[in-house]
Design an enzyme around this catalytic site. Sequence first.
Site, PDB file in Angstrom:
ATOM      1  CD  GLU A 126     -78.187  65.028 -77.407  1.00 17.50           C
ATOM      2  OE1 GLU A 126     -77.505  65.145 -76.388  1.00 17.50           O
ATOM      3  OE2 GLU A 126     -79.360  65.433 -77.496  1.00 17.50           O
ATOM      4  CD  GLU A 173     -77.744  63.251 -72.717  1.00 11.24           C
ATOM      5  OE1 GLU A 173     -78.224  62.112 -72.820  1.00 11.24           O
ATOM      6  OE2 GLU A 173     -76.857  63.670 -73.474  1.00 11.24           O
TER       7      GLU A 173
END
Length: 722
Positions: free
Chosen positions: A135, A115
């Site tokens: 995640e 990210e």
Amino acid sequence: MAEVIVTMEVGSDGVAVITISNPPVNALAVPILGGLKEKFAEAMRRDDVKAIVLTGKNGRFSGGFDINVFQKVHKTGDISQLPDVSVALVTNTIEDAKKPIVAAVQGLALGGGLELAMGCHARVAAPRAQLGLPELSLGVMPGFGGTQRLPRLLGLSKAIDMMLTSKPILSEEGEKLGLIDAIVPPQELLKVAKKWALDIAEARKPWARSLHRTDKIGSLSEARAIIKAAREHVKRTFPNLPQHQACLDVIEEGIVHGGYAGVLKEVKEFNELVVSDTSKGLVHIFFAQRAISKVPKVTDVGLKPRSVKKVAVIGGGLMGSGIATALILGNIKVVLKEVNSEYLQKGIKTIQANVKGLVARKKLPQAQGEKALSLVSGVLDYSQFKDVDMVIEAVIENIPLKQKIFSEIESICPPHCILATNTSTIDLNLIGEKIKSQDRVIGAHFFSPAHVMPLLEIVRTEKTSAQVILDLMTVGKVIKKAPVVVGNCTGFAVNRTFFPYTQGAHVLLHLGVDLFRIDRLITSFGLPMGPFQLQDLAGYGVAVAVGKEFANAFPDRTFRSPIIDLLIKSGRNGKNNGKGYYLYEKGSKPKPDPRVFEIIEEAKRLVNIMPSGKAINVTDKEIVEMILFPVVNEACRVLEEGIVVRASDLDVASVLGMSFPSYRGGIVFWGDLVGAKHIYTSLKKWSEKYSKFYTPSRFLEERANNGVPLSAPMSASSRARL
């Protein structure tokens, strides 16, 4: 200890190289995130900095956010411990920076690491770097803008697939799809990344802010169709997991209202998910799996594992052939022994079928499969046992036969050889009682199918040496199993804990509850199948043999049902002959067999426990509890007797050995979520109303009355075995 630090070096070319250092994977701990903010602010202020390269130390970009922070949040419920990264760092500081930033990615960029890289204005990577957003496997979703940037860089379908499955891709695929701008050799990575950053600064290359891109999203109607299909898939595949649907909600928000709106919704949803029971359970199991490798007085006394290169497996049946398959796939030579040529050929053929099946399903490259098969040979005597490092006995559950085998192998095998048994219930002291080398006797309990199931239950007696335990733990890791060390008792940790599972189902059956309803509710809870279908699958011979062992060991809490004997008498043997509680036809799903109700009625007449002769009236929730609370109750006895090192070991074993849903955190963790008090009062009520089978254990009663979690460690004085 290596320092957790972010450094910045400014070269004469005007490029600031900002480096993350937090070995081993450069996790984004809170101090690292603070350091990144500081260094970026400094680089923006300095006139001698024209452009920036972000990278990680020691050949790794970043393995993602430090999930120890999740554990702290779970303990306190305080989400203010989560730093503001998505908006303050990735969007405002990195993506909207006035100077270009290029990510130089090597080794891995996972979760928050990827990210961060996606917030940069370009990404240059070394070959075979792993890129992914895993995640959802921790009960949350990407929380640093990943739900918005990945679809804009990769395309919607592929991005959704990567997030829902938590599977990474390599940088080569990333380049083809547009996530990576260039792949260069590791030694040139920084040089190329610096040049790229300067080229952006001097307008020779485009300055791309990924949150503002829409070229890969397609039209609104196309995007909505893709998301709708993903929602249907999630409903079928992950019915009990809230993070998957929430992730799709956030992706859709960004497509409909723009990337920044998506980022804001992502933060809100993330904060709700991180305190959910699902996230608590998955994070608990993540850490619990790491803890199994620490065994007091075994892994902390300076011993070095000895190498195990050649193993003899005695017995080529379903378990023996599966164990042999697991070993050869781990590059360990195997000698398979059987009593005659016919059985030996059958065992070898099963091993070949196991390996070929993996090759056919693309789980194993053809060349690797051929190499594995070259490592196995078959014998009818002990002539090749003289140089083996370990023997694993995998014959039928018969004590005199096992004792005879152990006496024979002790006299033939070398003095360092580990003497292991794959028994699933028999006390190891009985198996090894007639030999001198009791320090070499150990249980290597695999779960069926042995080459597929990930758990290896390592059973030690009071005499097993620490060296032998360590050696078997090491073999477990080599063959990609999770080795959990447990103490010796009937059924050991896993089968002992779960023996009340089927018993509870039989009690309910005799109380008039529909067996197919029970199975349906247990699969809805998250187990792969209900207790009756599981019995069909294992075969009734196993149920009878194991049932006898537990009835002898724990007569005070065994519920005796004639149902299996009646099924066998009526010509049924579960899946083995296509008829059990269900009907089994090749190529179709098991179908409930209504003719089994006559047999059940007969069983109910023989053991009449229905109050006033009428079926009890129970809710769906109560049915699940009446099956699983007795399992938690037995887990309490296992904990009290010190059969496991720590409660979390039993959680790992229940997930990997019995397929208890990982998102519920394992059997003890789930018991704590439900609450010891509720479990205790429910069992007490049922034991008075229906059957002594439900009698609560002393450990459960104490914990419930004192408000102590089931998973809290035992006091030193009361630990019995380990």
